[in-house]
Design an enzyme around this catalytic site. Sequence first.
Site, mmCIF file in Angstrom:
data_model
loop_
_atom_site.group_PDB
_atom_site.id
_atom_site.type_symbol
_atom_site.label_atom_id
_atom_site.label_comp_id
_atom_site.label_asym_id
_atom_site.label_seq_id
_atom_site.Cartn_x
_atom_site.Cartn_y
_atom_site.Cartn_z
ATOM 1 N N THR A 383 0.756 -1.170 -0.053
ATOM 2 C CA THR A 383 0.019 0.182 0.175
ATOM 3 C C THR A 383 0.814 1.361 -0.286
ATOM 4 O O THR A 383 2.080 1.288 0.197
ATOM 5 C CB THR A 383 -1.109 0.020 1.281
ATOM 6 N N THR A 401 -4.061 1.190 -2.659
ATOM 7 C CA THR A 401 -3.421 -0.081 -2.405
ATOM 8 C C THR A 401 -3.840 -0.732 -3.583
ATOM 9 O O THR A 401 -4.946 -0.955 -4.104
ATOM 10 C CB THR A 401 -3.853 -0.533 -1.131
ATOM 11 N N GLU A 422 -6.947 -7.705 -3.552
ATOM 12 C CA GLU A 422 -7.813 -7.437 -2.277
ATOM 13 C C GLU A 422 -8.464 -8.205 -1.851
ATOM 14 O O GLU A 422 -9.126 -8.173 -0.763
ATOM 15 C CB GLU A 422 -8.214 -5.944 -2.836
ATOM 16 N N SER A 454 -10.990 -2.828 5.239
ATOM 17 C CA SER A 454 -9.397 -2.382 4.864
ATOM 18 C C SER A 454 -8.989 -1.678 6.350
ATOM 19 O O SER A 454 -9.721 -1.406 7.317
ATOM 20 C CB SER A 454 -9.542 -1.178 3.926
ATOM 21 N N SER A 455 -7.642 -1.461 6.451
ATOM 22 C CA SER A 455 -7.145 -0.588 7.517
ATOM 23 C C SER A 455 -6.717 0.617 7.011
ATOM 24 O O SER A 455 -6.190 1.322 7.724
ATOM 25 C CB SER A 455 -5.816 -1.473 7.949
ATOM 26 N N GLY A 474 0.856 -0.263 5.209
ATOM 27 C CA GLY A 474 1.494 -1.372 6.384
ATOM 28 C C GLY A 474 0.407 -2.309 6.978
ATOM 29 O O GLY A 474 0.674 -2.745 7.993
ATOM 30 N N GLY A 475 -0.606 -2.601 6.142
ATOM 31 C CA GLY A 475 -1.695 -3.608 6.516
ATOM 32 C C GLY A 475 -2.204 -3.124 7.785
ATOM 33 O O GLY A 475 -2.550 -2.098 7.818
HETATM 34 N N1 GLY Z 1 -4.843 -3.686 1.393
HETATM 35 C C1 GLY Z 1 -4.551 -3.467 2.707
HETATM 36 C C2 GLY Z 1 -5.938 -2.755 3.458
HETATM 37 O O1 GLY Z 1 -6.676 -2.271 2.537
HETATM 38 O O2 GLY Z 1 -5.804 -2.409 4.532
#
Ligand code: GLY
Length: 572
Positions: A383, A401, A422, A454-455, A474-475
């Site tokens: 991302t 991302t 995703e 998502s984060s 960073g996930g």
């Molecule tokens: N793919 C990472 C997020 O959307 O959190």
Amino acid sequence: MNISLHGRALLLGLLLTSGAALAADGAPRPAAGVAEAQRPGHAGIASANFLATNAGFEVLAKGGNAFDAAVAVASTLSVVEPESSGIGGGFMATLHTARGDRDAFIDARETAPMAVNPKDYLNPDGTPNRDAALKGPLSAGIPGEPAGLELLAKRYGRLPLSVSLAPAIRIARDGFKPDPRLLGAIRDEQKNLERWPASAGKFLPGGKPPAEGEVWRDPDQARTWESIAQKGADAGFYHGEVAQKLVDAVRAAGGNWTLQDLADYRARERAPIVVDYQGYKIVTAPPPSSGGVAIAEILNILRGYDLAKMDQARRMHYVIEAMRRAFRDHNDYLGDPDFVKMPLDMLLSPYYADGLRQSILPDRATPSSMLPHESARDPGMHTTHFSIIDKNGNMVAITSTVNYVLGSTFVATGTGVLLNDEMDDFALVPDQPNVYGLLGSKANAPEGGKRMLSSMSPSLVLGKDRSAVIGSPGGSTIITQVLEGILHFIDGDSAQQITAARRFHHQFLPDVVYVEDGVFDAATSAQLQKMGYTLKPREGWGFMNVVTWDHKTNTLDAASDPRRPSGLGKVE
Ligand code: GLY
């Protein structure tokens, strides 16, 4: 010892509705801290690649505002940083308009194709099929990036897409020298890229990764952006020739997209999450991101402590315990608001935070196993994030991302479009451990047309004296890194100090505190361990990009994360 959560079940029963008002403290919303009349007179942009930052300034020089510049930065990142985000992915944007002093949020998250089938992500023996979830067309959601950028340009920008997409088209057509991180990503993923001819054609010219210093071109992607620039996202991407090529390529390689899936995609405007903390108004991402809810919950817990008076160990103890509780909730409840009823009123309520605070012991870690919960998950690691403030005081934070490094590694023939992976951000297999060995929640189970959780936490921190535009990749660590950035900013740190600061992370499960080298001094580490924390070194922290605005001196500051040398924060 059992630690009960103050009234949680009762409140949940009463509040199982998705509240329209997303204020996170229950109080009447005060006006934003930024005086409408104030204008910086110059602009700041920070992104993960200097070509993208410069593309933003190029579009500002053509008369664009922060939102036009954001279109230029995002589309250029699609070309120069495809390992992180791009035309085949999605994004979330938090905005503040100088005129009208308005906050807004754009959700350009991908959706599941209508034919999604959880069985496609299982091996014959019923175990999760990691490859299907992470590589190839089955791992890809319907892209949101083109629709989202068009929405941003049309509702908030001043320039046509033909101007704001011009830098990306030029760089893709004429070429550029990939930075070491992109070259490394291509080398790492070479075997996967070789599985699909168009992926190999794009990323492995002459059958091998580009050499350092070699100019690399992406003429197919240039043509697809040109199609969007000339015809708009609808006719230029989601219908017509490009759409047909995307669907043909996906289906030929075993995927299940249809033309209808693309035609049905819509980017959405949603009410952002707003939380007040120590005199600042924090504007951040609502579901289908879990980030804003978690950040608001953490800040609501922390507002009950005088952190400034504590030593580092005690302060970290409370921040970690707040993280633990917020991640427990985000795992359990959150998903796509168009599909799932979520107890947002409860999660964002100060009374709920009061109850959670009472469950925190002053001198001891709470084992996650002692907190009631249903599940836990960990979204992907890659991302990108960029931040912009323009000369009039418009602000935009965008996190974008394709999920894991180089997304699905699948490029649709003749389009240059690298598809995201995703789908792995869904809890793909209900009641089965996901690829991390963690259980997924029902709220985030895949359904046709649904957005995966998502984060991403693009955030604005608006104050009377200072404001900031902030975010990180960073996930799952996005949430805690952005939170730490917000706390550093409120403590008075500069953009450079915020991006350089060492970081830590707790996400409920696994019950460990991930630490970057040097984040805690030896005494603090020892004290935290004595309190019951397991500290685990971790590398690969997100590349934060921050722009700050000092309202007293009316100056901007922009900084790109020193962990990523090709990034650029610039003020002009
Ligand atoms: N793919 C990472 C997020 O959307 O959190």
